[in-house]
Design a protein around this motif. Structure first.
Motif, PDB file in Angstrom:
ATOM      1  N   ARG B  60       0.871  -1.178   0.000  1.00 59.57           N
ATOM      2  CA  ARG B  60       0.000   0.000   0.000  1.00 59.57           C
ATOM      3  C   ARG B  60       0.908   1.227   0.000  1.00 59.57           C
ATOM      4  N   GLY B  63      -2.323   6.314   0.220  1.00 58.10           N
ATOM      5  CA  GLY B  63      -3.616   5.936   0.785  1.00 58.10           C
ATOM      6  C   GLY B  63      -4.673   6.906   0.312  1.00 58.10           C
ATOM      7  N   ARG B 286      -6.957   2.226   7.003  1.00 54.69           N
ATOM      8  CA  ARG B 286      -7.907   2.672   5.995  1.00 54.69           C
ATOM      9  C   ARG B 286      -9.215   3.156   6.631  1.00 54.69           C
ATOM     10  N   GLN B 337      -9.519  -0.808  -1.921  1.00 54.99           N
ATOM     11  CA  GLN B 337      -8.334  -1.426  -2.522  1.00 54.99           C
ATOM     12  C   GLN B 337      -8.282  -1.157  -4.021  1.00 54.99           C
ATOM     13  N   GLU B 340      -7.008   2.229  -4.509  1.00 63.59           N
ATOM     14  CA  GLU B 340      -5.550   2.279  -4.284  1.00 63.59           C
ATOM     15  C   GLU B 340      -4.792   1.774  -5.509  1.00 63.59           C
ATOM     16  N   ASP B 344      -2.211   3.901  -7.626  1.00 63.49           N
ATOM     17  CA  ASP B 344      -0.791   3.538  -7.666  1.00 63.49           C
ATOM     18  C   ASP B 344      -0.416   2.888  -8.991  1.00 63.49           C
TER      19      ASP B 344
END
Lengths: 113, 702
Positions: B60, B63, B286, B337, B340, B344
């Motif tokens: 991760r 965030g 989270r 998720q 994320e 990313d």
């Protein structure tokens, strides 16, 4: 048994036998023996100085090869058998139909005639 | 003849070059793989991809998503769900004030709030008319929530359902690039939506559904359709609001969806518009509890420019599906998720060419198993198999971790295992067949051996029956005491003897020994014995023995291509005078034994053994037997009997045995004594040659 051939002068072959000439021994050499005597040699000397024992199958082997040589007009001499083997040759009467010499020069003389 | 190869270090697998079943099977499997027909392959593939993620979970990094969590503590504090929508409005307002990029609400509100002031008022019995009117004039909870939703960048979702269900849908405009994606995406017939008031209030509209494969959420749709209307996922719609794009786009070609996007952002997807979720581990960071938000116990920067999800984790409210990592998480965390991974740029993709690569790997492994392994030595096979397995695993993992590409290595493994097991099974079955074949051979050989054994026993009985029993032959002849025995070393032998009356006064006898042993000697023995007897009986009675033997010799030698010969001692004893005439054709000289005397020998030799020279003239010899003399004739089986140390019995020992003969001894006694001595000398050694003895004594006329 072991067998080897030795070329002498003037077309004479000396075959040296060694070992017990019983059923097993003869089986080991008979093919090679036949090859050697089946050549074009005018004379063959079979040196038996290294053969300590010979059974009737050994006699047969000597005879078969003697016949092969004489059939094409060659000469065949057994040289220097040890006493036991010599007595087998005598008892079986083979010495009456096959030359047995105790002397190399004599043997060479016989096959070179 | 059985030839067993022992210590064969070659593979037990046999090459399938000649067989066609396995190559054809391999091609069929490949075809099925490309068409997606292999049963359970999807499950296997899912497991393979789960394994990648378990081995190397996503880290991760940033965030971007925060979950406002209506958790157990919130329910305890503010009462059981459903909360009044005014409370939810308060919660959203608190978040909205902190200036988030978007607020995604993972809650569907299909019915009006039942605790709005007006609704509650009507439930109070005997309520004052004025109060009820007053209550009903207050804004309802739903209105209050709608106002809040309108004020901030909020997204609501609908749930797709697979049944016709009346629904009214407010949707975000979609821009389609390329082909029509509608046939490719997951399509629901109906939808469960929030009430229109709320739907109309929010800026973003999404679909919340994700298909769960056996409790595991591996893929989530980024776009799905209800009827003909395409909807973005909650995460995509939140990103759209965050970016401020007016539409979301779906790019498709003939094979299906290629990707979705908002503004500048493009997200590659599978053909059905879904993405494989790239999971990181469950992270409490989270989450922030709704209680803390409602109580103002939070740092406003927590939500600043963040994608805020509002959802439940309170027990009993939601299912907890599993992630690929095997963790059970609330559904809202899966949305986080997904956000994320998009943020990313670590979304996973299983490219369209993946099945081709997998098929190629299957082909290589298949060919290796079918053609290469069986030709390798056993000790080389295992390392090669291990190497291939490791290489494949490493390749799969590197593609996943470096390039976020999902290639299924489980299918090639499965094929590899199936083929290898098939080969092993084949080898085992062949081995079993071979063993059965060998057992069959062995049984046949045993049967053949038994048959031959039977034949040989019959031959032995025959051979023993053609040599006479002297006791019977000379039963009525008082002038003669003759004993004879013959014991073949093998089943049949090459020794022979015979004895019969030539006429009233003369006995003919012969002992012989064919060179060699066994069947050919036995056949020659039968010929020799039969010819000798026949010639002896049909010849002129006055013929000289030597001439008779010479005749026999000619006959026997005539058909003798094998150059066998037989040594023989042949004699005729005249019972009137004890006159013995004999021929010794290359045989052991017989012994002459008389009590109290030195052992003598009949030394004369008549010539070479019979059958050597067909024109030989054998000489005849004479000897006159006295009544106390025993003539002992034997074959070399006696003198050459050997003990375990190969020492020979010898003629000297034989002479000593016969010398110690007593006065009262008869022929049979002497013969048995010799036999006993020879046997005790040999001990446990196997007899090398046939034992034959004949003892003759002339009793004289009176």
């Amino acid at each position: 048994m072991n067998i080897d051939g030795e070329e002498l002068e003037s077309g004479v072959l000396k075959i040296n036998l060694s070992g017990r000439m019983d059923i097993e021994g003869v089986q080991q050499i008979e093919a090679r023996f036949g090859e050697l005597t089946g050549g074009e040699h005018s004379g063959v000397i079979v040196d038996m100085a290294e053969v300590p024992y010979m059974s009737s199958i050994g006699i047969r082997s000597l005879l078969i090869n003697a016949k092969a040589v004489s059939r094409r007009g060659g000469k065949y001499v057994v040289l220097n058998p040890q006493p036991d083997v010599k007595s087998v040759l005598e008892i079986s009467g083979i010495d009456k139909i096959m030359d047995v010499c105790m002397d190399y020069g004599l043997a060479l003389g016989k096959v070179s005639q | 003849m059985i030839r067993l190869k022992i210590g064969n270090t070659h593979s037990v697998l046999s090459p399938f070059l000649k067989g066609w079943i396995l190559p054809v099977g391999l091609l069929l499997l490949l075809l099925f793989h490309l068409l997606g027909f292999i049963p359970m392959q999807a499950a296997l593939r899912g497991f393979c991809f789960d394994l990648y993620q378990m081995l190397i979970p996503r880290e991760r990094v940033s965030g971007p998503a925060i979950i406002v969590d209506i958790d157990e503590a919130s329910l305890k504090q503010f009462g059981q769900w459903p909360w009044p929508r005014s409370r939810l409005a308060e919660l959203i307002e608190r978040v909205g004030e902190a200036n988030p990029a978007a607020i995604g609400i993972d809650i569907i509100m299909p019915e009006p709030d039942r605790v709005s002031p007006c609704s509650v008022g009507t439930l109070i019995p005997g309520i004052r008319e004025g109060l009820l009117e007053e209550l009903c004039s207050l804004p309802s909870n739903d209105e209050r929530l709608a106002q809040v939703l309108q004020r901030y960048p909020t997204v609501l979702g609908v749930a797709g359902i697979d049944e016709r269900h009346p629904f009214s849908l407010v949707a975000t405009p979609v821009q389609i690039r390329g082909e029509d994606p509608l046939p490719s995406v997951r399509r629901y017939q109906g939808a469960l939506t929030s009430i229109d008031m709320l739907q109309n209030a929010v800026a973003g509209h999404s679909i919340l559904s994700a298909d769960i494969e056996r409790g595991v959420v591996r893929r989530v749709p980024m776009v799905a359709a209800v009827g003909n209307q395409m909807l973005p996922s909650l995460s995509l719609e939140m990103l759209r609001l965050a970016i401020g794009a007016p539409v979301f786009s779906v790019t498709a070609d003939n094979n299906g969806v290629i990707g979705v996007g908002v503004g500048e952002l493009d997200i590659p997807t599978q053909a059905d518009g879904s993405i494989w979720v790239h999971y990181s581990e469950h992270d409490p960071a989270r989450f922030v509890s709704a209680t803390r938000v409602l109580e103002g116990d939070f740092d406003p920067s927590l939500f600043e420019r963040k994608l805020v999800l509002i959802g439940f984790t309170g027990l009993g409210l939601v299912d907890f599906p599993s992630t690929a990592l095997g963790e059970r998480v609330p559904g809202v965390e899966i949305h986080a998720q997904v956000l994320e991974t998009v943020f990313d740029a670590s979304t996973l993709l299983r490219p369209q060419w993946a099945p081709l690569v997998e098929g190629g790997l299957m082909l290589i492994l298949g060919i290796t198993v079918i053609y290469l392994l069986p030709r390798l030595r056993m000790w080389f096979q295992l390392p090669l198999v291990v190497l291939l397995v490791c290489l494949l695993a490493a390749a799969g993992l590197v593609l996943y971790s470096r390039y976020q590409v999902l290639i299924d290595i489980a299918s090639p493994y499965l094929l590899f295992a199936v083929l290898y097991v098939a080969l092993l099974a084949d080898a085992m079955m062949r081995g079993e067949g071979k063993i059965e074949g060998l057992e069959e051979d062995l049984r046949e050989q045993r049967e053949a051996a038994l048959r031959i054994q039977g034949e040989m026993e019959a031959a032995k009985r025959f051979q023993m029956s053609i040599v006479p029993d002297p006791g019977q032959v000379f039963r009525a002849e008082p002038r003669l005491d003759l004993a004879a025995m013959m014991e073949p070393a093998k089943m049949v032998g090459g020794d022979l003897y015979d004895c019969f009356m030539l006429d009233a006064n003369r006995v003919f006898f012969i002992i012989g020994d064919v060179c060699g042993k066994g069947v050919h000697a036995a056949l020659f023995m039968v010929i020799s014995k039969t010819l000798c007897k026949s010639i002896a009986l049909r010849s002129d009675p006055d013929i000289e023995l030597g001439e008779l033997v010479s005749q026999a010799n000619r006959e026997i030698a005539r058909d003798n291509p094998e150059l066998l010969f037989v040594t023989a001692f042949i004699g005729i004893l005249d019972l009137r005078s004890g006159e013995l005439i004999y021929v010794n054709a290359g045989h052991e000289p017989p012994l002459l034994v008389a009590p109290g005397c030195r052992v003598g020998t009949l030394i004369h030799s008549s010539g070479p053994p019979i059958a050597i020279m067909d024109d030989y003239r054998y000489e005849t010899f004479h000897h006159r037997l006295s009544t106390d003399e025993f003539l002992c004739i034997f074959t070399d089986g006696i003198t050459e009997a050997a003990d375990l140390d190969q020492a020979l019995f010898g003629r000297d020992r034989l002479e000593r045995v016969v010398e110690s003969l007593g006065e009262e001894q008869d022929s049979s006694g002497l013969m048995q004594k010799v036999e006993q001595e020879v046997r005790s000398f040999m001990g446990d050694a196997d007899p090398a040659d046939d034992l034959t003895i004949m003892v003759i004594r002339w009793h004289g006329v009176g």
